[in-house]
Design an enzyme around this catalytic site. Sequence first.
Site, PDB file in Angstrom:
ATOM      1  N   ASP A  27       0.844  -1.204   0.000  1.00  0.00           N
ATOM      2  CA  ASP A  27       0.000   0.000   0.000  1.00  0.00           C
ATOM      3  C   ASP A  27       0.878   1.251   0.000  1.00  0.00           C
ATOM      4  O   ASP A  27       2.088   1.180   0.232  1.00  0.00           O
ATOM      5  CB  ASP A  27      -0.943   0.007   1.214  1.00  0.00           C
ATOM      6  CG  ASP A  27      -0.202   0.046   2.550  1.00  0.00           C
ATOM      7  OD1 ASP A  27       0.851  -0.615   2.670  1.00  0.00           O
ATOM      8  OD2 ASP A  27      -0.664   0.749   3.461  1.00  0.00           O
TER       9      ASP A  27
ATOM     10  N   GLU B  98       0.400  -1.018   5.733  1.00  0.00           N
ATOM     11  CA  GLU B  98       1.501  -0.465   6.544  1.00  0.00           C
ATOM     12  C   GLU B  98       1.272   1.008   6.840  1.00  0.00           C
ATOM     13  O   GLU B  98       1.587   1.496   7.916  1.00  0.00           O
ATOM     14  CB  GLU B  98       2.835  -0.654   5.813  1.00  0.00           C
ATOM     15  CG  GLU B  98       4.078  -0.424   6.692  1.00  0.00           C
ATOM     16  CD  GLU B  98       4.554   1.016   6.753  1.00  0.00           C
ATOM     17  OE1 GLU B  98       5.379   1.329   7.615  1.00  0.00           O
ATOM     18  OE2 GLU B  98       4.101   1.853   5.938  1.00  0.00           O
TER      19      GLU B  98
HETATM   20 ZN   LIG Z   1       6.784   2.212   3.675  1.00  0.00          ZN
END
Ligand SMILES: [Zn+2]
Length: 579
Positions: free
Chosen positions: A172, A251
Amino acid sequence: MGDGDGPLNVRPASSPRRRFLLPCVLAGLALGGMMYRHHVHCRAHQERVNAMLEEAQCPVQPSGLRSAFSQWPSAGLSSSDKELYVQRLSKAIQLDTVSYDDMYETDPTQAPEDGGDPRWLVHERFNKWKEQEWPLVYTHMQVEYITKYSTILTLPGRDPTLPPVLLMSHQDTVPVQEATVDEWDQPPFSGIVTAPDARGRHWIYGRGALDCKSLLVSELNALERVIRERLERGEDVRGERTVVMSVGFDEEVMGIKGAGNNSLVLQERYGQDSFAFIIDEGSTGIENEYGLKVASLGLSEKGSLGAKIEVDVPGGHASKPPRHTGLGILSLLIAALEAHPNPHTLHSSSLYLRYLTCLAQHAPDMPSDLRKRILDPAQWPALADSLAESDELRAHIGTTMAANVARAGAKTNALPEHSEAIVDSRVGWDDTVADVQARYAVVMKEVAERLNVTLDAWGEKLVDGVEGRGRIHVDLSWPSAGREHAPITPSEGPVWELMAGVVRHVWGENVVVAPKGMIAGTDTNYMKPLSKNIFRFRAVPMDEGENVHTVNERVTDQALFGITQYVYELLVNLEGWRE
Ligand SMILES: [Zn+2]
């Protein structure tokens, strides 16, 4: 993330060592029987200084690797491999996988028709694309999807008794602010590859180019290369030890659904402290400092403490206010906290001091005065004060505090009954969450006492104020509840030697590999139970990749090949390696 540290600028100081030398000289001048005592005292003192310097030493710089490096094409990659690797990153950028903050609250496993958030669905497309793009990897490695979208790939080793290794990344990215789209040289999700610049480099543009699709693509490229070569040689595709790859998909919004759940699976499967080492993204890479090429490995990351401060006071018409409104009290608290910054320090085991020591010992153009200050323990406190003048460097040597969110008031002519703020602190290596909480409590207690307002902080009543004046309540904010800093990865021994050796092989034997601490967080936070050896590293020279989390995020093709070579060489060097 991104804490590119900028040039190291510290105030010059005069008379290094004089503070130590003078007492010794005076002692030496003392008469009679006193002389012997002072001699012993000075020697003990010198031994202490030497021990501190020994501990602060730049780590051993290994050279010469053990495995068959001829496998990495010495003339560089073939033009078709280069083209393929660049196009893969370009495509990864075009498949927009943005994480938005409010996705944290939603369940990615819930289908949109059942009320799930449809924004997660991009990861299904992204995962399909990976399967098609790296067929060798996806055929020869075991593939598991955890929490629907996060990936665990496993290439089992021939020897199950050897601890496995873990390659991490995330797929992501952060969003692109609508208002900044026009500032991009190339559209942010175009994955455009530019014509060669003056140095013959092609730049690949777009969100995720550096954080961290280049690492993700490179890990898959390296695994593919290793598998393909073993097949071509008619060997078992398995290496000696198991290689696991973990790819998160959230993340940028805490990582708990991706890396968090992957970690639980891996802990269950392999046990605590079961991995030889772990690599992941980092915020520091390969920089030039005082004529030295230095590769900084993030050997730890800071902890965090989100403090929610709430002030509840009686409301009423704004025409007859008390001396301090609830919002005013909240402001006084924040102002008091800012007036009492967390301490900073440099000592022999400080990661940042050890980074500086590497520069002092190896950087040819470091001013001699600065070099002397770094190599003189008596000057470390003053040096820390100088560093702390820079916001960026201060973050490396102490706990930081930032008041980032505040909410209060609904109407101009009404007193706010409820006011609240969130203060984000990144807990340094010389602090614990409890230390920081205690420090903040002392500061806020003083304010509450002065105003005669009740204060309870961290579950303890600290001030019993005047009835009806109001109440201050301080607690951990959600979701960033307190987290201690990560343990520090050792910078000696076989794992360090392998890691540093590979880095120096890829970017040149003139590179010094230095310890550093990460001031931002990574998904490795969840993997701490799995290994003592975690390396957070942006395997990119500073001038080959730019603008993480902002406009014109981009990386060069050369940098991309460098990351692939780094992961590939780590993998092939595992053969015959013992930790
Ligand atoms: Zn990163």
